[in-house]
Write an enzyme that holds these catalytic residues in place. Structure first.
Site, PDB file in Angstrom:
ATOM      1  N   ASN A  49       0.866  -1.183   0.000  1.00 41.50           N
ATOM      2  CA  ASN A  49       0.000   0.000   0.000  1.00 41.50           C
ATOM      3  C   ASN A  49       0.905   1.235   0.000  1.00 41.50           C
ATOM      4  O   ASN A  49       1.499   1.563   1.020  1.00 41.50           O
ATOM      5  CB  ASN A  49      -0.885  -0.022   1.258  1.00 41.50           C
ATOM      6  CG  ASN A  49      -1.679   1.256   1.420  1.00 41.50           C
ATOM      7  OD1 ASN A  49      -1.854   2.027   0.473  1.00 41.50           O
ATOM      8  ND2 ASN A  49      -2.161   1.495   2.634  1.00 41.50           N
TER       9      ASN A  49
ATOM     10  N   LYS B 268       0.118   4.334  -0.262  1.00 44.14           N
ATOM     11  CA  LYS B 268      -0.506   5.545   0.302  1.00 44.14           C
ATOM     12  C   LYS B 268      -0.257   6.733  -0.639  1.00 44.14           C
ATOM     13  O   LYS B 268      -0.180   6.539  -1.852  1.00 44.14           O
ATOM     14  CB  LYS B 268       0.014   5.819   1.714  1.00 44.14           C
ATOM     15  CG  LYS B 268       0.013   4.565   2.585  1.00 44.14           C
ATOM     16  CD  LYS B 268       0.268   4.866   4.019  1.00 44.14           C
ATOM     17  CE  LYS B 268       0.426   3.565   4.783  1.00 44.14           C
ATOM     18  NZ  LYS B 268       0.385   3.726   6.208  1.00 44.14           N
TER      19      LYS B 268
ATOM     20  N   HIS C  53      -9.273   1.164   5.216  1.00 44.01           N
ATOM     21  CA  HIS C  53      -7.954   1.360   5.840  1.00 44.01           C
ATOM     22  C   HIS C  53      -8.125   2.310   7.032  1.00 44.01           C
ATOM     23  O   HIS C  53      -8.932   3.243   6.979  1.00 44.01           O
ATOM     24  CB  HIS C  53      -6.962   1.934   4.820  1.00 44.01           C
ATOM     25  CG  HIS C  53      -5.553   1.928   5.320  1.00 44.01           C
ATOM     26  ND1 HIS C  53      -5.090   2.889   6.194  1.00 44.01           N
ATOM     27  CD2 HIS C  53      -4.528   1.072   5.112  1.00 44.01           C
ATOM     28  CE1 HIS C  53      -3.828   2.618   6.494  1.00 44.01           C
ATOM     29  NE2 HIS C  53      -3.458   1.526   5.850  1.00 44.01           N
TER      30      HIS C  53
ATOM     31  N   GLU D 200      -6.525   4.758   8.004  1.00 44.57           N
ATOM     32  CA  GLU D 200      -6.362   6.189   7.685  1.00 44.57           C
ATOM     33  C   GLU D 200      -7.642   6.745   7.062  1.00 44.57           C
ATOM     34  O   GLU D 200      -8.008   7.899   7.289  1.00 44.57           O
ATOM     35  CB  GLU D 200      -5.151   6.378   6.757  1.00 44.57           C
ATOM     36  CG  GLU D 200      -3.849   6.167   7.526  1.00 44.57           C
ATOM     37  CD  GLU D 200      -2.682   5.668   6.695  1.00 44.57           C
ATOM     38  OE1 GLU D 200      -2.726   5.756   5.455  1.00 44.57           O
ATOM     39  OE2 GLU D 200      -1.711   5.163   7.294  1.00 44.57           O
TER      40      GLU D 200
ATOM     41  N   GLU E 253      -5.062  -4.911  10.791  1.00 40.21           N
ATOM     42  CA  GLU E 253      -4.005  -3.922  10.966  1.00 40.21           C
ATOM     43  C   GLU E 253      -4.223  -3.161  12.276  1.00 40.21           C
ATOM     44  O   GLU E 253      -5.003  -2.189  12.309  1.00 40.21           O
ATOM     45  CB  GLU E 253      -4.024  -2.923   9.804  1.00 40.21           C
ATOM     46  CG  GLU E 253      -3.829  -3.557   8.451  1.00 40.21           C
ATOM     47  CD  GLU E 253      -3.309  -2.537   7.455  1.00 40.21           C
ATOM     48  OE1 GLU E 253      -2.214  -2.733   6.939  1.00 40.21           O
ATOM     49  OE2 GLU E 253      -3.987  -1.522   7.228  1.00 40.21           O
TER      50      GLU E 253
ATOM     51  N   GLY F 116       2.838   2.270  10.652  1.00 41.02           N
ATOM     52  CA  GLY F 116       3.780   3.368  10.437  1.00 41.02           C
ATOM     53  C   GLY F 116       4.503   3.806  11.694  1.00 41.02           C
ATOM     54  O   GLY F 116       5.113   4.870  11.734  1.00 41.02           O
TER      55      GLY F 116
ATOM     56  N   SER G 105       3.804  -2.178  10.288  1.00 46.29           N
ATOM     57  CA  SER G 105       5.269  -2.188  10.430  1.00 46.29           C
ATOM     58  C   SER G 105       5.900  -3.538  10.090  1.00 46.29           C
ATOM     59  O   SER G 105       6.871  -3.943  10.736  1.00 46.29           O
ATOM     60  CB  SER G 105       5.678  -1.720  11.827  1.00 46.29           C
ATOM     61  OG  SER G 105       5.259  -0.377  12.024  1.00 46.29           O
TER      62      SER G 105
END
Ligand code: PEP
Length: 257
Positions: free
Chosen positions: A9, A11, A94, A96, A166, A172, A212
Site C-alpha cells: 500500500n 498511500k 484502511h 487512515e 491492521e 507506520g 510495520s
C-alpha cells in the site's frame, strides 16, 4: 484453499517518475509462484502500472473508491473507473480512511457492496487502537467492525474478500504486533467468520497482517498458522525491501502446517 498474499500500500507516495523507477526495478524480479503479489499506487498511476506490468504476475490495486457507481461526487473515483484502468481489487476501510476521512461502518459496508456488485475483490481492513487493546476491548471491537462492515454479504461473495488485520498502533510506528498477538487475533477473526458463516468459508479466506512489517520480521509473522501474508506500507516503497517480504514465506519459521 486460501492464498498467500503480499500487497504493498503506497498511500500518498510516488509520483509518475518515482512509480516508473519502481516498476523498472520490479520487472527485473523473479516472483515466487505460491504468492500473489499486489501493489496499490495512487489513482493517477494505476493505469500506468497496469500497462507496465501486463506481462508480470503483479496485481494492481486501488487504495480506495467511492461507494456510488456514478454521480455528483466531485473528486471521487468509481468502481467502473477503476476497472476501466485495469484494477479489479480495492482496499476498503484502511484505518487512515476511517480516521482522517471519517469513513464509518455504514459507508464501508456500502463500499463493500459496490465493489462486489462490480465484480471486484475487496481487501477489507480492520484493526483496534492502542486504547482498545489497553482496555482489553480489542476482540469485541474487531467483531463489531466485521459484523457492521462485512457480515451482511452472501456466502458466495466471500470468494472476493480478503481481510487485513491492521492494529492501528502498529501502522507506520515501527511497533509491530508480536507474532503471537497477530496469530491470536487472526485465529479469532477466522473463528468469528466461521460462527457467522461456515468453517469452509473461514478456512478459505485470506487474512493479511499489516503494521510495520519489515524484511526482518516478515518471515516470523507469516509463519503463523492463520496469517496468510501482509498488507505492507512503508517497506513496500522500495523494491528491495518489498521483495524480501514477498520472499519471506520461503523462510517461514512459525507454525504453519
Ligand atoms: C499500512 O499502511 O497498511 C501499513 C501497514 O503501513 P506500515 O507497513 O508502514 O505500518
Amino acid at each position: 484453499m486460501r492464498k498467500k498474499i503480499v500487497a504493498g500500500n503506497w498511500k500518498m507516495n510516488n509520483d509518475l517518475a518515482e512509480t516508473e523507477m519502481f516498476l523498472v526495478e520490479l520487472k527485473k524480479q523473479v516472483f515466487p509462484e505460491n504468492v500473489v503479489v499486489m501493489i496499490a499506487p495512487s489513482f493517477t498511476n494505476l493505469n500506468h502500472a497496469f500497462r507496465s506490468l501486463r506481462e508480470h504476475p503483479v496485481k494492481i490495486v486501488a487504495q480506495n473508491m467511492h461507494q456510488s457507481n456514478e454521480g455528483a461526487f466531485t473528486g471521487e473515483i468509481s468502481a467502473k473507473m477503476l476497472k476501466s484502468v485495469g484494477t479489479n481489487t480495492v482496499i476498503i476501510g484502511h484505518s487512515e480512511r476511517r480516521a482522517y476521512f471519517k469513513e464509518d461502518s455504514a459507508i464501508l459496508a456500502d463500499k463493500v457492496n459496490t465493489a462486489l456488485e462490480n465484480e471486484m475483490t475487496a481487501i477489507f481492513c480492520i484493526g483496534e487502537e492502542l486504547e482498545d487493546r489497553k482496555k482489553e476491548n480489542h476482540f469485541q471491537l474487531i467483531k463489531t467492525q466485521l459484523s457492521e462492515g462485512l457480515f451482511h454479504i452472501s456466502d458466495a461473495a466471500w470468494e472476493n474478500i480478503i481481510i487485513a488485520y491492521e492494529p492501528v498502533w502498529a501502522i507506520g510506528t515501527g511497533e509491530t504486533a508480536s507474532p503471537k498477538q497477530a496469530q491470536e487475533m487472526h485465529k479469532f477473526i477466522r473463528k468469528t467468520v466461521a460462527e457467522n458463516y461456515t468453517e469452509e468459508i473461514a478456512n478459505n479466506v485470506s487474512i493479511l497482517y499489516g503494521g510495520s512489517v519489515k524484511p526482518d520480521n516478515a518471515s516470523e509473522i507469516f509463519g503463523q498458522e492463520d496469517v496468510d501474508g501482509g498488507l505492507i506500507g512503508g517497506a513496500s516503497l522500495k523494491v528491495n525491501s518489498f521483495m524480501e517480504i514477498v520472499n519471506a514465506f520461503e523462510k517461514e519459521t512459525g507454525n504453519r502446517t
